[in-house]
Design a protein around this motif. Structure first.
Motif, PDB file in Angstrom:
ATOM      1  N   VAL A   1      41.706  16.638  19.046  1.00 17.77           N
ATOM      2  CA  VAL A   1      41.349  17.722  20.234  1.00 17.77           C
ATOM      3  C   VAL A   1      40.136  18.575  19.565  1.00 17.77           C
ATOM      4  O   VAL A   1      40.024  18.729  18.632  1.00 17.77           O
ATOM      5  CB  VAL A   1      42.301  18.464  20.637  1.00 17.77           C
ATOM      6  N   VAL A   2      39.333  18.932  20.919  1.00 21.06           N
ATOM      7  CA  VAL A   2      38.282  19.724  20.516  1.00 21.06           C
ATOM      8  C   VAL A   2      38.625  21.254  21.298  1.00 21.06           C
ATOM      9  O   VAL A   2      39.010  21.321  22.555  1.00 21.06           O
ATOM     10  CB  VAL A   2      36.894  19.344  21.198  1.00 21.06           C
ATOM     11  N   ILE A   3      38.782  22.187  20.533  1.00 20.85           N
ATOM     12  CA  ILE A   3      38.946  23.767  21.015  1.00 20.85           C
ATOM     13  C   ILE A   3      37.849  24.285  21.110  1.00 20.85           C
ATOM     14  O   ILE A   3      36.773  24.551  19.878  1.00 20.85           O
ATOM     15  CB  ILE A   3      40.019  24.353  20.238  1.00 20.85           C
ATOM     16  N   GLU A   4      37.324  24.769  22.442  1.00 22.98           N
ATOM     17  CA  GLU A   4      35.879  25.053  22.700  1.00 22.98           C
ATOM     18  C   GLU A   4      35.478  26.460  22.290  1.00 22.98           C
ATOM     19  O   GLU A   4      34.667  27.098  21.975  1.00 22.98           O
ATOM     20  CB  GLU A   4      35.489  24.778  23.942  1.00 22.98           C
ATOM     21  N   ARG A   5      36.718  27.408  22.698  1.00 22.27           N
ATOM     22  CA  ARG A   5      36.332  28.722  22.290  1.00 22.27           C
ATOM     23  C   ARG A   5      37.321  29.492  21.894  1.00 22.27           C
ATOM     24  O   ARG A   5      38.187  30.521  22.526  1.00 22.27           O
ATOM     25  CB  ARG A   5      36.177  29.466  24.040  1.00 22.27           C
ATOM     26  N   PHE A   6      37.712  29.308  20.451  1.00 16.67           N
ATOM     27  CA  PHE A   6      38.888  29.919  19.919  1.00 16.67           C
ATOM     28  C   PHE A   6      38.325  30.926  18.861  1.00 16.67           C
ATOM     29  O   PHE A   6      38.964  31.835  18.129  1.00 16.67           O
ATOM     30  CB  PHE A   6      39.452  28.761  19.113  1.00 16.67           C
ATOM     31  N   ILE A   7      36.946  30.878  18.417  1.00 18.32           N
ATOM     32  CA  ILE A   7      36.401  31.629  17.419  1.00 18.32           C
ATOM     33  C   ILE A   7      35.387  32.724  17.887  1.00 18.32           C
ATOM     34  O   ILE A   7      34.440  33.107  16.979  1.00 18.32           O
ATOM     35  CB  ILE A   7      36.047  30.787  16.078  1.00 18.32           C
ATOM     36  N   THR A   8      35.612  33.041  18.924  1.00 12.96           N
ATOM     37  CA  THR A   8      34.518  33.874  19.337  1.00 12.96           C
ATOM     38  C   THR A   8      34.523  35.347  18.747  1.00 12.96           C
ATOM     39  O   THR A   8      33.571  36.090  19.136  1.00 12.96           O
ATOM     40  CB  THR A   8      34.304  34.038  21.021  1.00 12.96           C
TER      41      THR A   8
END
Length: 288
Positions: free
Chosen positions: A30-37
């Motif tokens: 899976v790709v997680i797009e906005r988890f480390i902002t």
């Protein structure tokens, strides 16, 4: 005809419970797009930042030259300072990549820029690894020696990624006593007339952009091509599947030492035999 690849699912964010249920337990990428902002690294990390912070550090570099019997396991092809390498990345296309650079060992203060992901897996906190590459440089299709669960976090530029699970081994022209496929296969545009068994392999593809995380399940094959100059960091957790853990132990303590010994004893003949075997062993699984 192209490879049989489906797009890796994408989510904007995800809870620990949903990650474990939908991706870790079934071992799906899976790709997680906005988890480390909220990480300082999300905004701070770029080539100039690394040059300023660690420009005097020596780094090992790798390119896409064929494996030679003279090379040891993961032996680098060149070395230079990180500052010199950043200058090279900025000045001209280069095949040189940084591979498995342990940032906590080399630059401990970088640990203040990121957090260890809380997604239900116990990460190896002493092994955050950085990877750099120039435009159009790429890795060979391979899987990691420890068959780890990997969170591959991309920070700069664009990166093309192709994945296969271990069930596809028989179609991939896997080189025996190694963690790679035939090095002369261009997985971004393979010649399926030359490598017909690849038609039967079922895999995944995606493109990673700044701040996106790719979860790669245990033992997944991965091919990575830098569409632009860029860099990424990997966080890893040991395999939970007992078979994969056993394979990892075998790779660490038997396979790599056996392979190095055979290189010393038989030289290039050993490398050539392995490459021939990759074709012979794959051809029996059908070429139509």
């Amino acid at each position: 005809m192209k490879l049989n690849l489906q797009d890796i699912p994408r989510v904007e964010s995800i809870s620990k419970e949903d990650f474990i249920k939908h991706y870790f337990k079934p071992q799906k990428p899976v790709v997680i797009e906005r988890f480390i902002t909220d990480w300082p690294a999300f905004t701070k990390w770029d080539l100039d930042y690394f040059k300023e912070l660690a420009g005097d550090k020596m780094v090992s570099l790798y390119d896409d030259r064929p494996v030679s019997h003279q090379d040891g396991f993961n032996q680098p092809h060149a070395k230079m300072t990180l500052g010199e390498y950043v200058d090279l990345l900025k000045s001209e296309p280069t095949k040189y990549r940084i591979f498995l650079w342990n940032i906590l060992k080399e630059v401990p203060e970088l640990q203040n820029d990121f957090k260890h992901l809380d997604l239900g897996l116990k990460l190896l906190k002493k092994l955050p690894m950085l990877f750099f590459g120039g435009k159009d440089s790429h890795t060979f299709m391979h899987y990691d020696i420890d068959l780890a669960n990997i969170f591959h976090i991309h920070f700069y530029g664009e990166k093309e990624i192709i994945l296969f699970d271990q069930k596809q081994n028989k179609y991939l022209y896997k080189v025996p006593h190694a963690l790679i496929t035939r090095e002369d296969i261009d997985f971004s545009n393979p010649d399926l007339e030359k490598w017909p068994a690849l038609k039967h392999a079922k895999g995944f593809k995606t493109q990673l952009n700044h701040g996106e995380i790719l979860y790669m399940p245990e033992g997944y094959w991965h091919y990575m091509k830098y569409k632009t100059t860029g860099f990424s960091m990997s966080l890893r957790a040991i395999p939970r599947n007992p078979k994969n853990l056993a394979k990892a132990i075998y790779n660490f303590f038997i396979m790599r030492f056996f392979d190095n010994a055979m290189r010393r004893i038989n030289g290039q003949k050993w490398i050539d035999w392995k490459n021939e075997q990759a074709i012979l062993r794959t051809s029996k699984y059908g070429t139509s």
